[in-house]
Design an enzyme around this catalytic site. Sequence first.
Site, PDB file in Angstrom:
ATOM      1  CG  HIS A 262      -0.331   0.734   2.457  1.00  0.00           C
ATOM      2  ND1 HIS A 262       0.841  -0.922   3.126  1.00  0.00           N
ATOM      3  CD2 HIS A 262      -0.210   1.412   3.312  1.00  0.00           C
ATOM      4  CE1 HIS A 262       0.738  -0.343   4.297  1.00  0.00           C
ATOM      5  NE2 HIS A 262       0.418   0.965   4.271  1.00  0.00           N
TER       6      HIS A 262
HETATM    7  C1  UD1 Z   1      -2.356   5.841   6.028  1.00  0.00           C
HETATM    8  C2  UD1 Z   1      -0.883   5.728   6.951  1.00  0.00           C
HETATM    9  C3  UD1 Z   1       0.367   4.827   6.734  1.00  0.00           C
HETATM   10  C4  UD1 Z   1      -0.592   3.212   6.642  1.00  0.00           C
HETATM   11  C5  UD1 Z   1      -1.805   3.175   6.615  1.00  0.00           C
HETATM   12  C6  UD1 Z   1      -2.898   2.297   6.651  1.00  0.00           C
HETATM   13  C7  UD1 Z   1      -0.300   8.499   6.524  1.00  0.00           C
HETATM   14  C8  UD1 Z   1       0.501   9.443   5.791  1.00  0.00           C
HETATM   15  N1  UD1 Z   1      -0.618   7.117   5.585  1.00  0.00           N
HETATM   16  O1  UD1 Z   1      -1.705   5.520   4.750  1.00  0.00           O
HETATM   17  O2  UD1 Z   1       1.384   4.898   7.574  1.00  0.00           O
HETATM   18  O3  UD1 Z   1       0.448   2.545   6.807  1.00  0.00           O
HETATM   19  O4  UD1 Z   1      -2.522   3.862   6.250  1.00  0.00           O
HETATM   20  O5  UD1 Z   1      -3.464   1.552   6.326  1.00  0.00           O
HETATM   21  O6  UD1 Z   1      -1.648   8.846   7.497  1.00  0.00           O
HETATM   22  N2  UD1 Z   1      -9.111   4.567   2.369  1.00  0.00           N
HETATM   23  C9  UD1 Z   1     -10.643   3.829   1.914  1.00  0.00           C
HETATM   24  N3  UD1 Z   1     -11.281   3.669   2.874  1.00  0.00           N
HETATM   25  C10 UD1 Z   1     -10.636   4.045   4.288  1.00  0.00           C
HETATM   26  C11 UD1 Z   1      -9.081   4.242   4.640  1.00  0.00           C
HETATM   27  C12 UD1 Z   1      -8.787   5.432   3.420  1.00  0.00           C
HETATM   28  O7  UD1 Z   1     -10.756   3.207   0.983  1.00  0.00           O
HETATM   29  O8  UD1 Z   1     -10.750   3.398   5.742  1.00  0.00           O
HETATM   30  C13 UD1 Z   1      -8.747   4.886   0.413  1.00  0.00           C
HETATM   31  C14 UD1 Z   1      -9.329   6.068  -0.197  1.00  0.00           C
HETATM   32  O9  UD1 Z   1      -9.370   6.823  -1.639  1.00  0.00           O
HETATM   33  C15 UD1 Z   1      -7.901   7.189   0.925  1.00  0.00           C
HETATM   34  C16 UD1 Z   1      -7.149   6.166   0.489  1.00  0.00           C
HETATM   35  O10 UD1 Z   1      -7.063   4.630   0.642  1.00  0.00           O
HETATM   36  O11 UD1 Z   1      -7.379   8.269  -0.199  1.00  0.00           O
HETATM   37  C17 UD1 Z   1      -5.742   6.715   1.826  1.00  0.00           C
HETATM   38  O12 UD1 Z   1      -5.963   6.475   2.302  1.00  0.00           O
HETATM   39  P1  UD1 Z   1      -5.254   7.202   3.529  1.00  0.00           P
HETATM   40  O13 UD1 Z   1      -5.450   7.077   5.254  1.00  0.00           O
HETATM   41  O14 UD1 Z   1      -5.034   8.600   3.355  1.00  0.00           O
HETATM   42  O15 UD1 Z   1      -3.565   7.009   3.628  1.00  0.00           O
HETATM   43  P2  UD1 Z   1      -2.747   5.172   3.628  1.00  0.00           P
HETATM   44  O16 UD1 Z   1      -2.230   5.128   2.266  1.00  0.00           O
HETATM   45  O17 UD1 Z   1      -4.143   3.863   4.200  1.00  0.00           O
END
Ligand code: UD1
Length: 417
Positions: A262
């Site tokens: 991821h």
């Molecule tokens: C975040 C953390 C990362 C951690 C990871 C674990 C930061 C900078 N990054 O990254 O360190 O390893 O979580 O998963 O804090 N989304 C969903 N559902 C959710 C959450 C997110 O669909 O419940 C999708 C959204 O499209 C979002 C994307 O995932 O834009 C990324 O989510 P985000 O929280 O920005 O970062 P992660 O890649 O999950």
Amino acid sequence: MTKDLKVILVAGARPNFMKIAPIISAIKKFNESINPSKRESRGVRAEGVNEINPINTSNAIDSSNPINYLLVHTGQHYDMAMSESFFHELELPKPDINLEVGSGSHAVQTAEIMKRFEPVLIKERPDVIIVVGDVNSTMACALVASKIQYGSRQHLSTAGPQHFNGLRPLIAHVEAGLRSFDRTMPEEINRLVTDVLSDLLFTPSEDADENLLREGISTTKIKRVGNIMIDTLLAHLEKARQGRPYNRFGLREKNYVFVTLHRPSNVDDEGSIFRIMDSLINLSKKLPVIFPVHPRTRKNLVQFGIMEKLNGHKDLILLDPLGYHDTIGLVDKAHFVLTDSGGLQEETTFLKIPCLTLRPNTERPVTIKIGTSKLTSVETLNEDIDYVLNGYSRIGQIPELWDGKTAERIVEILAAP
Ligand code: UD1
């Protein structure tokens, strides 16, 4: 401890939930040890707490509990699979406050968390906030707490003078001191900022202490307590093993590869993700691959038109993100793990499962030095996969203080007079 302590625990994203759960258990255990009649009592949560509007939070402190806590969920992760399922499996209490920030760019997400967390601190006036790990929620809440001014000291609920000067909460960072030395990683920025602002830095390993000392952090703030993820792993391993999740997918013990990916550096770049998926297709022709797909990764696979290419390979099993027990149950019996997750590097080291870590660096060097992890890259991935398939294995050692007692040590330190 001279007086009661009011603590706010912050969790926001998937890897935070595993780190918060043992701290909550240790607080409960501590309270029970002081006051056995309070078994089952939560202490701080009251009826009618509005979980959306932070202004309407509870101030109901149970004065018989030496440590009271409020659980704040920032809402950085919000899906059933990324958040709620962990609350069920880890038996976490429902958050007292959910800031419901959702997804956004780094600036938007961080700013939203800060805007919504500030009124919580002003209203609740905790003595301590505990932040864990390295996600945006960790840094955002530490930053708010570092600048808050409670104003008058007389409203403060507690804590001895050693803890803080009373004008703002003490900031405690669990999993402090980890450094990848790679500032292109958003998590590295979060770690640096959080650590510089924290008053108590709870570290998992010697390298973390060394990093902090090199950055000029005072030794008095650094407390090596061990690895909090291992507390959760040990508490749930039996249950995870009993589930035998590989059976559900028609897999046999030690005869499949468990994959998670991821990191933006791997999955946001079209060229990289394309090549990685190619390697997975090839690997699945030799050994079944089970790959729970993170939402970020899924979005990119669809957007880059790579998803279709993955379908039709019967031994490449793509799934939605899995819960904690299934994940650990699958990791525990995998032939090897391929990942870019920080937590899985530690869990494979503890479980002595070979792990190819698809990253140029790691903030968890102990997993390479004495554990079972080996760094790999898009360029060397096929070669490294063959290396593991051809028998690479390392028995590895379990680092010191990865013993399931980290949360207890944290609570003891917080409660010390
Ligand atoms: C975040 C953390 C990362 C951690 C990871 C674990 C930061 C900078 N990054 O990254 O360190 O390893 O979580 O998963 O804090 N989304 C969903 N559902 C959710 C959450 C997110 O669909 O419940 C999708 C959204 O499209 C979002 C994307 O995932 O834009 C990324 O989510 P985000 O929280 O920005 O970062 P992660 O890649 O999950």
